[in-house]
Design an enzyme around this catalytic site. Structure first.
Site, short mmCIF file in Angstrom:
data_model
loop_
_atom_site.label_atom_id
_atom_site.label_comp_id
_atom_site.label_asym_id
_atom_site.label_seq_id
_atom_site.Cartn_x
_atom_site.Cartn_y
_atom_site.Cartn_z
CG ASP A 150 3.45 -15.27 -10.55
OD1 ASP A 150 2.75 -15.24 -9.52
OD2 ASP A 150 3.62 -14.28 -11.27
CB CYS B 33 -3.44 -0.97 -15.96
SG CYS B 33 -4.40 0.44 -15.35
CB CYS C 184 -3.53 2.72 -3.28
SG CYS C 184 -3.49 2.06 -1.58
#
Length: 320
Positions: free
Chosen positions: A134, A245, A252
């Site tokens: 990241d 969220c 899924c």
């Protein structure tokens, strides 16, 4: 290692990654991303769907070509680490994205990736490497799919076969040739449950997330108070959510295979699990610092979290 094939070496690396607790490890050849992906990413930026996350525009040449990130890079070792919690907050409590339940994944991932890099020194004493978690401009999910870890689902998350999408991703760039894995076939089929589940319609189309409407962006990355547009988008969509969220992931079907993480650092504290809405509403900055020491939640800062909580309360009051 001169008597070992690149396949043997790659298997050694994968075995060590598994020993360190990684859920999956695959290896891809370092090269520019394909033209379709590059064009799609550029269009996404052009359309402003990255909202205020200007850092996604920075170093675009490197983001689309990892060979520019490190001299003489040959291979990309892709890693996945499971974060699915064993214990979940109840529906009556304020909700946080699962990835934020425990300690900051940046620290945990980097420590494990560093350990794997050190192990590789026993195989290649003079090799060079670069850790990516990241903080480096690289398309994590693209490379994870190229390395055979899984496929990118219609919600934009990497889906690992028979395991789901609750995984942190990281890469180690190395200047050595290794055995390379093949991409995994996309197995989403005709399913669009993630798109239907998105409370703000941020998933405007398969494989396209509009951050300007996304609760994860609005509750974490968006700085300052919500303007009227944000308030209209959020509305009752918060549904007890104050940080991030998981709606598209919860919907899924592949996440029915999700298993609780064995990484102790990702386990939520008893205090976090016991917090009531009243506790959150009365949270002091000192409480915040204690509760989220070493946590990814610190990215939103105290003011941002309290903004989200206040907005949620206002929505509830307006709809009573």
């Amino acid at each position: 290692m001169k008597n070992y094939t690149t396949h043997d070496i790659s298997n050694e690396i994968k075995a060590e990654a598994q020993r360190l607790g990684f859920s999956a490890c695959g290896i891809a050849k370092a090269e520019p991303v394909d033209s379709h992906t590059a064009a799609k990413y550029r269009q996404w930026l052009h359309d402003g769907k990255h909202a205020s996350m200007q850092y996604l525009e920075n170093n675009l040449d490197k983001r689309l070509d990892p060979t520019l990130l490190m001299p003489n890079v040959k291979s990309i070792i892709c890693l996945a680490l499971n974060y699915y919690p064993k214990q979940l907050l109840t529906q009556q409590q304020y909700q946080f994205a699962y990835y934020a339940y425990g300690k900051d994944y940046h620290d945990v991932m980097k420590q494990k990736m560093q350990s794997l890099a050190v192990f590789m020194q026993s195989l290649f004493p003079s090799y060079s490497f670069k850790l990516c978690c990241d903080t480096v401009p690289i398309l994590d999910r693209y490379w994870a799919s190229r390395a055979g870890l899984g496929w990118i689902g219609k919600n934009g998350n990497l889906i690992i076969p028979n395991a789901g999408s609750y995984f942190f991703l990281g890469e180690i760039l190395v200047d050595i040739e290794l055995g390379y894995d093949t991409s995994t076939e996309n197995r989403c089929g005709a399913c669009q449950k993630c798109i239907a589940a998105c409370p703000t319609k941020a998933l405007s189309a398969p494989y396209c997330v509009d951050a300007r409407k996304c609760l994860s962006y609005l509750t974490i990355e968006h700085r300052g108070e919500f303007d009227e547009t944000c308030k209209r988008i959020v509305g009752r969509a918060l549904d007890n959510t104050v940080y991030g969220c998981d709606c598209c992931q919860k919907a899924c079907p592949w996440n029915r295979f999700a298993q609780p993480t064995k990484i102790q650092e990702f386990a939520p504290s008893d205090k976090f699990l016991s917090m009531s809405p009243t506790d959150w509403e009365n949270l002091t900055i000192e409480d915040y610092r204690t509760l989220f020491k070493g946590s990814a939640v610190k990215r939103v800062k105290y003011e941002g979290l309290m903004r989200n909580i206040a907005n949620l309360r206002k929505n509830d009051d307006d709809n009573q």
